[in-house]
Motif scaffolding. Structure first.
Motif, PDB file in Angstrom:
ATOM      1  N   ARG A 119      24.171  15.555  52.034  1.00  0.00           N
ATOM      2  CA  ARG A 119      24.302  16.488  51.443  1.00  0.00           C
ATOM      3  C   ARG A 119      25.388  16.522  50.246  1.00  0.00           C
ATOM      4  N   LEU A 120      26.563  16.010  50.931  1.00  0.00           N
ATOM      5  CA  LEU A 120      27.755  15.749  49.837  1.00  0.00           C
ATOM      6  C   LEU A 120      27.439  14.579  48.846  1.00  0.00           C
ATOM      7  N   ASN A 121      26.933  13.582  49.129  1.00  0.00           N
ATOM      8  CA  ASN A 121      26.934  12.433  48.511  1.00  0.00           C
ATOM      9  C   ASN A 121      25.565  12.405  47.355  1.00  0.00           C
ATOM     10  N   VAL A 122      25.496  13.548  46.581  1.00  0.00           N
ATOM     11  CA  VAL A 122      24.547  13.662  45.473  1.00  0.00           C
ATOM     12  C   VAL A 122      25.257  12.890  44.236  1.00  0.00           C
ATOM     13  N   PHE A 123      26.446  13.017  44.023  1.00  0.00           N
ATOM     14  CA  PHE A 123      26.962  12.063  42.825  1.00  0.00           C
ATOM     15  C   PHE A 123      28.412  11.548  43.267  1.00  0.00           C
ATOM     16  N   PRO A 124      28.271  10.417  43.810  1.00  0.00           N
ATOM     17  CA  PRO A 124      29.413   9.617  44.363  1.00  0.00           C
ATOM     18  C   PRO A 124      30.408   9.161  43.190  1.00  0.00           C
ATOM     19  N   ILE A 125      31.444   9.195  43.077  1.00  0.00           N
ATOM     20  CA  ILE A 125      32.449   8.440  42.521  1.00  0.00           C
ATOM     21  C   ILE A 125      33.673   7.764  43.218  1.00  0.00           C
TER      22      ILE A 125
ATOM     23  N   ASN B 130      18.426  15.158  39.780  1.00  0.00           N
ATOM     24  CA  ASN B 130      18.755  14.230  39.101  1.00  0.00           C
ATOM     25  C   ASN B 130      17.734  14.462  37.765  1.00  0.00           C
ATOM     26  N   LEU B 131      16.582  14.599  38.145  1.00  0.00           N
ATOM     27  CA  LEU B 131      15.551  14.868  37.118  1.00  0.00           C
ATOM     28  C   LEU B 131      15.772  15.938  36.239  1.00  0.00           C
ATOM     29  N   GLN B 132      16.308  17.062  36.700  1.00  0.00           N
ATOM     30  CA  GLN B 132      16.842  18.157  35.789  1.00  0.00           C
ATOM     31  C   GLN B 132      18.012  17.751  34.980  1.00  0.00           C
ATOM     32  N   MET B 133      19.039  17.079  35.880  1.00  0.00           N
ATOM     33  CA  MET B 133      20.125  16.563  34.851  1.00  0.00           C
ATOM     34  C   MET B 133      19.697  15.576  33.946  1.00  0.00           C
ATOM     35  N   GLN B 134      18.831  14.865  34.337  1.00  0.00           N
ATOM     36  CA  GLN B 134      18.201  13.659  33.114  1.00  0.00           C
ATOM     37  C   GLN B 134      17.745  14.620  32.078  1.00  0.00           C
ATOM     38  N   GLN B 135      17.067  15.373  32.161  1.00  0.00           N
ATOM     39  CA  GLN B 135      16.135  16.115  31.084  1.00  0.00           C
ATOM     40  C   GLN B 135      17.087  16.587  30.313  1.00  0.00           C
TER      41      GLN B 135
ATOM     42  N   ALA C  80      30.482  16.554  34.757  1.00  0.00           N
ATOM     43  CA  ALA C  80      31.422  17.675  34.944  1.00  0.00           C
ATOM     44  C   ALA C  80      30.560  18.981  34.658  1.00  0.00           C
ATOM     45  N   THR C  81      29.560  18.802  33.386  1.00  0.00           N
ATOM     46  CA  THR C  81      28.866  20.150  32.970  1.00  0.00           C
ATOM     47  C   THR C  81      27.788  20.367  34.037  1.00  0.00           C
ATOM     48  N   SER C  82      27.520  19.574  34.705  1.00  0.00           N
ATOM     49  CA  SER C  82      26.316  20.039  35.833  1.00  0.00           C
ATOM     50  C   SER C  82      26.907  20.689  37.079  1.00  0.00           C
ATOM     51  N   PRO C  83      26.199  21.419  37.842  1.00  0.00           N
ATOM     52  CA  PRO C  83      26.500  22.043  39.083  1.00  0.00           C
ATOM     53  C   PRO C  83      26.475  21.006  40.031  1.00  0.00           C
ATOM     54  N   THR C  84      26.257  19.871  39.957  1.00  0.00           N
ATOM     55  CA  THR C  84      26.071  18.997  40.975  1.00  0.00           C
ATOM     56  C   THR C  84      27.347  18.730  42.080  1.00  0.00           C
ATOM     57  N   SER C  85      26.805  18.562  43.331  1.00  0.00           N
ATOM     58  CA  SER C  85      28.205  18.248  44.266  1.00  0.00           C
ATOM     59  C   SER C  85      28.402  16.940  44.035  1.00  0.00           C
TER      60      SER C  85
ATOM     61  N   SER D 232      27.808   7.533  27.485  1.00  0.00           N
ATOM     62  CA  SER D 232      27.580   8.041  28.993  1.00  0.00           C
ATOM     63  C   SER D 232      26.092   7.937  29.367  1.00  0.00           C
ATOM     64  N   PHE D 233      25.434   7.767  28.280  1.00  0.00           N
ATOM     65  CA  PHE D 233      24.036   7.707  28.536  1.00  0.00           C
ATOM     66  C   PHE D 233      23.569   6.056  28.476  1.00  0.00           C
ATOM     67  N   VAL D 234      24.025   5.211  28.048  1.00  0.00           N
ATOM     68  CA  VAL D 234      23.601   3.767  28.141  1.00  0.00           C
ATOM     69  C   VAL D 234      25.129   3.084  27.979  1.00  0.00           C
ATOM     70  N   PRO D 235      25.990   2.832  28.973  1.00  0.00           N
ATOM     71  CA  PRO D 235      27.183   2.302  29.166  1.00  0.00           C
ATOM     72  C   PRO D 235      27.215   0.990  28.354  1.00  0.00           C
ATOM     73  N   PHE D 236      28.451   0.303  27.787  1.00  0.00           N
ATOM     74  CA  PHE D 236      28.454  -0.740  27.227  1.00  0.00           C
ATOM     75  C   PHE D 236      29.870  -1.236  26.780  1.00  0.00           C
ATOM     76  N   ASP D 237      30.034  -2.646  26.788  1.00  0.00           N
ATOM     77  CA  ASP D 237      31.423  -2.941  26.510  1.00  0.00           C
ATOM     78  C   ASP D 237      31.263  -3.168  24.935  1.00  0.00           C
ATOM     79  N   LEU D 238      30.196  -3.633  24.525  1.00  0.00           N
ATOM     80  CA  LEU D 238      29.908  -4.096  23.236  1.00  0.00           C
ATOM     81  C   LEU D 238      28.616  -3.732  22.676  1.00  0.00           C
ATOM     82  N   LEU D 239      28.527  -3.005  21.536  1.00  0.00           N
ATOM     83  CA  LEU D 239      27.192  -2.458  20.922  1.00  0.00           C
ATOM     84  C   LEU D 239      27.092  -3.152  19.634  1.00  0.00           C
ATOM     85  N   ARG D 240      25.858  -3.608  19.316  1.00  0.00           N
ATOM     86  CA  ARG D 240      25.490  -4.274  17.863  1.00  0.00           C
ATOM     87  C   ARG D 240      24.538  -3.261  17.417  1.00  0.00           C
TER      88      ARG D 240
END
Length: 651
Positions: free
Chosen positions: A495-501, A124-129, A353-358, A162-170
């Motif tokens: 091991r599987l539940n690294v990124f749950p959707i 997660n830290l690597q993905m965040q960076q 999608a672009t990461s190798p994460t499970s 995708s970085f800061v989700p929102f329904d309204l941005l001002r």
């Protein structure tokens, strides 16, 4: 010495036992705290890398209150608690821990969870960076594209979502500028309604004085604020503009951060969401760490030429942010809809999608889990390599190992040739393990080793084969429950539940039914050559009033049959099954004595309904397996597992 760990537990015997187990396993324990206040002091003093955190602590403090502090400091944490109350579990889950252990637990479970959590945290830290670097690069490139200031700034929402989700941005800009306010309301994937100057105030019916006062408050923020749930509702009491915005767009939380231009003028980004607990210290930290890029971008944009009245009018009417109509359909391979819950899924796909994460995809049967897996693969760097799909429920128990890992010639009776297994076929690409919850325990053990080491031996061989495979798994089962009942391995789950959707059921995204129905009518009219031109609003209303226990798969098959039945023109009326009507709130009140069913009971009922409509026929054209969209072998497995009685003839 392994990771430095802080134990936050108010029962000394339990805490000391944990310390002994961890020390024995090679971990360093920097201290034991019995309350949140004591934990904060030890964190500042010893700077642990990990925290084992009880939920209920001394002085009525709660571990969930410590979680935001741990997140802001990038400290991983796992909850340990004897309380499994649903509301407690939901509150704990909302803080995004790396695991949850229920007391009493085995030493083995603790060490396994820690090992997996450490790896997950590092990923997660690597993905965040990597994501933060991409975000800053996009911001730096924004000022250099062609177009007016408003056109350029209109690309910021899709870039940020995708970085800061929102329904309204001002975006509140310095008052001396030609445009001092731009707003973006999300209407679809990468689709936004744009509002300039006071247009948002006009829609909300807010007077100029109140509007200007609200902008001044946002420009005078000390730095950044997070207002979730109760804090957001308190904010509405003192600001009529915020209240009107909340009512107009059904908002429930806000995060606002102030930045400065070179001349000292402030500008503020305020993100709003319909989710009342969305924003965290992680979002605030990202915005703060990106301040240099954001300030530089805005500096360059505000120095562009003034925007004409025609450009402002066009910007206000435009409902796009850098995407073309139908872009989401092509990008996401036919996933249709604009509901808030579906947009959240699309954002997650885009993010991972672009990461190798499970990835672990969960949801009821028929919600489109395989489609999501295909989209993740398509958008990944592995897209040119194979996507190998494995239906775990359809694998014969005695051939699972051979199917997954292959076998050598003569390895067992009937092995007349060497076979390349699914993992080897997927080398360099992606393997999708559908219905992972159906694997027997002995197969889970063998799968776990492959996921850990990315190597295996074919059956009948002692030569290890290394592979590079991205793993996506899916299940319609609640794996936490399966783990608790010893049907699924805890270590494999983590091991599987690294990124749950989670894919929501169709009944929870009713606003998408019309879009899906129209898409299916067009698809099957083209496929069958029938001159069916559409579906009426009345027919769509009928569809929305049905519960769809089979979800999108059931709707798709139903529309296909309607297209075949209709000879031409528009589908005006629909004859829906009488079972499973969508109950309204009033009906729920009137029929409060009706017993609710579990998901497995609903699934069993629906399979029985389809079997009866097919006179018990499972395979072949028009059989139950075809209608349910699954192989006959999988349906046989589901019938057996759900205990469905075969009281009618079947093939």
């Amino acid at each position: 010495m392994k990771e430095n760990i802080l134990i936050v537990e108010d029962e000394f015997i339990v805490a000391n036992d944990l310390k002994i187990k961890l020390t024995k396993a090679g971990y360093q324990v920097c201290g034991i705290a019995a309350s949140v206040k004591e934990a904060e002091q030890l964190i500042d003093k010893h700077k642990p890398g990990w925290v084992l955190l009880d939920i209920f602590l001394l002085n009525d403090s709660k571990g969930t209150d410590l979680a935001p502090i741990l997140i802001s400091k990038n400290i991983g944490f796992i909850y340990i608690s004897a309380n499994t109350n649903q509301s407690v579990l939901e509150a704990a889950k909302a803080t995004q821990p790396y695991g949850f252990l229920v007391k009493p637990f085995r030493e083995k479970d603790l060490l396994i969870m820690l090992e997996i959590a450490l790896q997950k945290h590092q990923l997660n830290l690597q993905m965040q960076q990597q994501r933060e670097q991409i975000f800053r690069m996009q911001l730096e490139g924004l000022a250099h594209i062609s177009g007016s200031m408003t056109e350029k700034i209109s690309k910021l929402p899709a870039m940020t979502q995708s970085f800061v989700p929102f329904d309204l941005l001002r975006i509140i800009l310095p008052v001396r500028k030609e445009i001092d306010h731009i707003g973006f309301a999300r209407t679809g994937y990468e689709e936004y309604q744009t509002y300039v100057k006071n247009e948002l105030a006009a829609i909300c019916g807010t007077g100029n004085n109140d509007w200007n006062s609200n902008k001044s408050i946002l420009l005078e923020l000390e730095s950044g604020t997070i207002s979730n749930s109760i804090n957001y509702r308190k904010l509405l009491l003192d600001d009529i503009c915020e209240k009107r915005l909340s009512t107009q767009f059904r908002l429930a939380s806000r995060i606002a951060v102030k930045f400065r231009l070179k001349n000292g003028d402030p500008f503020t980004l305020a993100f709003y969401s319909k989710n009342e607990d969305l924003y965290t210290e992680a979002h605030l930290g990202l915005l703060r760490r990106s301040s240099v890029a954001l300030e530089s971008m805005m500096e360059q944009l505000l120095n562009e030429r003034p925007v004409s009245a025609v450009e402002r009018r066009d910007a206000a009417l435009r409902k796009t942010s850098g995407s073309k109509p139908g872009a989401e359909e092509s990008k996401f391979d036919g996933i249709l809809g604009k509901s808030r819950s579906l947009l959240a899924v699309l954002d997650q796909i885009d993010m991972v999608a672009t990461s190798p994460t499970s990835v672990l995809i969960t949801g009821e049967s028929g919600t489109g889990k395989e489609r999501v897996a295909q989209c993740i693969h398509k958008l990944s760097p592995r897209a040119k390599n194979p996507l190998v799909i494995v239906n775990c429920a359809a694998l014969p128990a005695n051939l699972i190992e051979s199917e997954l890992f292959g076998h050598e010639k003569g390895a067992f009776t009937g092995a007349v040739d060497r076979r390349v297994g699914k993992f080897e076929q997927a080398n360099g690409g992606t393997i999708f393990l559908d219905e992972i919850g159906e694997l027997p325990l002995d197969a889970q053990v063998k799968l776990l080793r492959v996921l850990q080491e990315m190597e295996f031996e074919r059956v009948g061989s002692n030569k290890s084969i290394k592979v590079d495979v991205r793993v996506i798994a899916a299940t319609n089962r609640t794996l936490e429950k399966e783990v608790a009942e010893n049907r699924f391995r805890l270590d494999l789950y983590y091991r599987l539940n690294v990124f749950p959707i989670f894919i929501p059921p169709l009944r929870e995204r009713k606003e998408d039914i019309g879009i899906l129905a129209k898409g299916f009518v067009e698809k099957f009219a083209l496929k069958t050559g029938r001159p069916v031109t559409g579906i009426s609003a009345a027919a769509i209303t009928q569809l929305k009033n049905y519960n769809w226990p089979g979800n999108i798969r059931e709707l798709e098959h139903f529309i296909e049959r309607q297209v075949l039945i209709k000879t031409e023109g528009v589908i005006e009326q629909i004859s829906l099954p009488q079972s499973q009507p969508l109950a309204s709130a009033e009906n729920d009140t009137a029929n409060n004595k009706t017993s609710l069913k579990t998901m497995e009971e609903m699934e069993a009922d629906y399979i029985v309904h389809v079997l009866k409509s097919c006179q018990g026929r499972i395979g072949g054209p028009g059989g139950a397996a075809e209608i349910l969209g699954m192989p006959p072998s999988t349906l046989h497995s589901r019938i057996k597992k759900l205990g469905i009685k075969r009281e009618f003839s079947a093939d």
